[in-house]
Design a protein around this motif. Structure first.
Motif, PDB file in Angstrom:
ATOM      1  N   ILE A  38    -106.896   8.685  28.435  1.00 19.68           N
ATOM      2  CA  ILE A  38    -106.821   9.064  27.028  1.00 19.68           C
ATOM      3  C   ILE A  38    -106.319   7.890  26.187  1.00 19.68           C
ATOM      4  O   ILE A  38    -105.498   7.107  26.636  1.00 19.68           O
ATOM      5  CB  ILE A  38    -105.908  10.304  26.852  1.00 19.68           C
ATOM      6  N   THR A  39    -106.842   7.802  24.989  1.00 21.02           N
ATOM      7  CA  THR A  39    -106.410   6.779  24.041  1.00 21.02           C
ATOM      8  C   THR A  39    -105.706   7.474  22.884  1.00 21.02           C
ATOM      9  O   THR A  39    -106.208   8.470  22.360  1.00 21.02           O
ATOM     10  CB  THR A  39    -107.611   5.976  23.514  1.00 21.02           C
ATOM     11  N   THR A  40    -104.554   6.955  22.520  1.00 16.56           N
ATOM     12  CA  THR A  40    -103.801   7.503  21.393  1.00 16.56           C
ATOM     13  C   THR A  40    -103.031   6.386  20.702  1.00 16.56           C
ATOM     14  O   THR A  40    -102.723   5.373  21.316  1.00 16.56           O
ATOM     15  CB  THR A  40    -102.830   8.608  21.845  1.00 16.56           C
ATOM     16  N   ARG A  41    -102.737   6.601  19.464  1.00 16.32           N
ATOM     17  CA  ARG A  41    -101.909   5.648  18.706  1.00 16.32           C
ATOM     18  C   ARG A  41    -100.461   6.104  18.658  1.00 16.32           C
ATOM     19  O   ARG A  41     -99.610   5.411  18.129  1.00 16.32           O
ATOM     20  CB  ARG A  41    -102.439   5.505  17.287  1.00 16.32           C
ATOM     21  N   SER A  42    -100.201   7.273  19.170  1.00 19.68           N
ATOM     22  CA  SER A  42     -98.853   7.848  19.091  1.00 19.68           C
ATOM     23  C   SER A  42     -98.222   7.908  20.479  1.00 19.68           C
ATOM     24  O   SER A  42     -98.125   8.969  21.083  1.00 19.68           O
ATOM     25  CB  SER A  42     -98.924   9.233  18.469  1.00 19.68           C
ATOM     26  N   GLU A  43     -97.784   6.767  20.967  1.00 20.89           N
ATOM     27  CA  GLU A  43     -97.183   6.709  22.301  1.00 20.89           C
ATOM     28  C   GLU A  43     -95.940   7.591  22.440  1.00 20.89           C
ATOM     29  O   GLU A  43     -95.818   8.299  23.442  1.00 20.89           O
ATOM     30  CB  GLU A  43     -96.853   5.264  22.684  1.00 20.89           C
ATOM     31  N   PRO A  44     -95.016   7.618  21.489  1.00 21.97           N
ATOM     32  CA  PRO A  44     -93.838   8.484  21.659  1.00 21.97           C
ATOM     33  C   PRO A  44     -94.196   9.954  21.840  1.00 21.97           C
ATOM     34  O   PRO A  44     -93.615  10.646  22.683  1.00 21.97           O
ATOM     35  CB  PRO A  44     -93.035   8.260  20.371  1.00 21.97           C
ATOM     36  N   GLU A  45     -95.163  10.435  21.071  1.00 21.35           N
ATOM     37  CA  GLU A  45     -95.574  11.841  21.204  1.00 21.35           C
ATOM     38  C   GLU A  45     -96.252  12.081  22.551  1.00 21.35           C
ATOM     39  O   GLU A  45     -96.031  13.113  23.188  1.00 21.35           O
ATOM     40  CB  GLU A  45     -96.504  12.236  20.069  1.00 21.35           C
ATOM     41  N   LEU A  46     -97.077  11.134  22.997  1.00 16.00           N
ATOM     42  CA  LEU A  46     -97.734  11.271  24.292  1.00 16.00           C
ATOM     43  C   LEU A  46     -96.702  11.299  25.414  1.00 16.00           C
ATOM     44  O   LEU A  46     -96.783  12.140  26.314  1.00 16.00           O
ATOM     45  CB  LEU A  46     -98.737  10.139  24.526  1.00 16.00           C
ATOM     46  N   MET A  47     -95.723  10.425  25.364  1.00 19.05           N
ATOM     47  CA  MET A  47     -94.699  10.376  26.407  1.00 19.05           C
ATOM     48  C   MET A  47     -93.881  11.664  26.441  1.00 19.05           C
ATOM     49  O   MET A  47     -93.545  12.168  27.511  1.00 19.05           O
ATOM     50  CB  MET A  47     -93.786   9.164  26.223  1.00 19.05           C
ATOM     51  N   ALA A  48     -93.585  12.217  25.275  1.00 20.42           N
ATOM     52  CA  ALA A  48     -92.863  13.498  25.216  1.00 20.42           C
ATOM     53  C   ALA A  48     -93.712  14.606  25.832  1.00 20.42           C
ATOM     54  O   ALA A  48     -93.207  15.449  26.578  1.00 20.42           O
ATOM     55  CB  ALA A  48     -92.493  13.840  23.778  1.00 20.42           C
ATOM     56  N   TRP A  49     -95.002  14.585  25.547  1.00 21.42           N
ATOM     57  CA  TRP A  49     -95.917  15.585  26.106  1.00 21.42           C
ATOM     58  C   TRP A  49     -95.969  15.455  27.626  1.00 21.42           C
ATOM     59  O   TRP A  49     -95.880  16.458  28.342  1.00 21.42           O
ATOM     60  CB  TRP A  49     -97.310  15.398  25.486  1.00 21.42           C
ATOM     61  N   VAL A  50     -96.072  14.248  28.143  1.00 22.44           N
ATOM     62  CA  VAL A  50     -96.103  14.028  29.596  1.00 22.44           C
ATOM     63  C   VAL A  50     -94.795  14.516  30.215  1.00 22.44           C
ATOM     64  O   VAL A  50     -94.804  15.206  31.248  1.00 22.44           O
ATOM     65  CB  VAL A  50     -96.364  12.543  29.934  1.00 22.44           C
ATOM     66  N   ARG A  51     -93.665  14.200  29.608  1.00 18.32           N
ATOM     67  CA  ARG A  51     -92.365  14.645  30.140  1.00 18.32           C
ATOM     68  C   ARG A  51     -92.260  16.162  30.195  1.00 18.32           C
ATOM     69  O   ARG A  51     -91.577  16.712  31.063  1.00 18.32           O
ATOM     70  CB  ARG A  51     -91.223  14.082  29.295  1.00 18.32           C
ATOM     71  N   SER A  52     -92.975  16.860  29.309  1.00 16.24           N
ATOM     72  CA  SER A  52     -92.905  18.323  29.295  1.00 16.24           C
ATOM     73  C   SER A  52     -93.469  18.947  30.568  1.00 16.24           C
ATOM     74  O   SER A  52     -93.187  20.096  30.871  1.00 16.24           O
ATOM     75  CB  SER A  52     -93.630  18.880  28.061  1.00 16.24           C
ATOM     76  N   PHE A  53     -94.232  18.180  31.336  1.00 21.94           N
ATOM     77  CA  PHE A  53     -94.787  18.670  32.599  1.00 21.94           C
ATOM     78  C   PHE A  53     -93.868  18.383  33.789  1.00 21.94           C
ATOM     79  O   PHE A  53     -94.184  18.730  34.919  1.00 21.94           O
ATOM     80  CB  PHE A  53     -96.161  18.037  32.862  1.00 21.94           C
ATOM     81  N   GLY A  54     -92.728  17.769  33.529  1.00 25.52           N
ATOM     82  CA  GLY A  54     -91.775  17.472  34.603  1.00 25.52           C
ATOM     83  C   GLY A  54     -92.375  16.552  35.642  1.00 25.52           C
ATOM     84  O   GLY A  54     -93.089  15.601  35.305  1.00 25.52           O
ATOM     85  N   ASP A  55     -92.104  16.860  36.915  1.00 28.29           N
ATOM     86  CA  ASP A  55     -92.593  15.987  37.986  1.00 28.29           C
ATOM     87  C   ASP A  55     -94.060  16.246  38.339  1.00 28.29           C
ATOM     88  O   ASP A  55     -94.572  15.671  39.289  1.00 28.29           O
ATOM     89  CB  ASP A  55     -91.707  16.080  39.222  1.00 28.29           C
ATOM     90  N   GLU A  56     -94.734  17.075  37.565  1.00 26.13           N
ATOM     91  CA  GLU A  56     -96.166  17.322  37.791  1.00 26.13           C
ATOM     92  C   GLU A  56     -97.051  16.298  37.084  1.00 26.13           C
ATOM     93  O   GLU A  56     -98.274  16.330  37.241  1.00 26.13           O
ATOM     94  CB  GLU A  56     -96.543  18.728  37.324  1.00 26.13           C
TER      95      GLU A  56
END
Length: 75
Positions: A38-56
């Protein structure tokens, strides 16, 4: 472009069933896990979204402005 690995199960199913961006690609792996490209310009939001999945979920690669591969990154 970010490459995010989701382990097999609920997270992979959830991500596979949705469109997150116009430019996304989902790579299905033999073990049932997926890699979301995926390509995005909003890295902080993407990283927060990824963290929401925990270790998955884990970011495997991400854009690197220094010209070298960033490698696997746990967020």
């Amino acid at each position: 472009e970010f490459h995010i690995h989701f382990t097999a199960g609920k997270a992979a199913d959830y991500v596979s069933e949705r469109i997150w961006a116009d430019s996304q690609e989902i790579e299905q792996l033999k073990d049932g896990s997926i890699i979301l490209h995926i390509t995005t310009r909003s890295e902080p939001e993407l990283m927060a979204w990824v963290r929401s999945f925990g270790d998955e979920a884990a970011v495997e690669t991400q854009p690197d402005t220094s010209g070298t591969d960033a490698g696997t990154r746990t967020v």
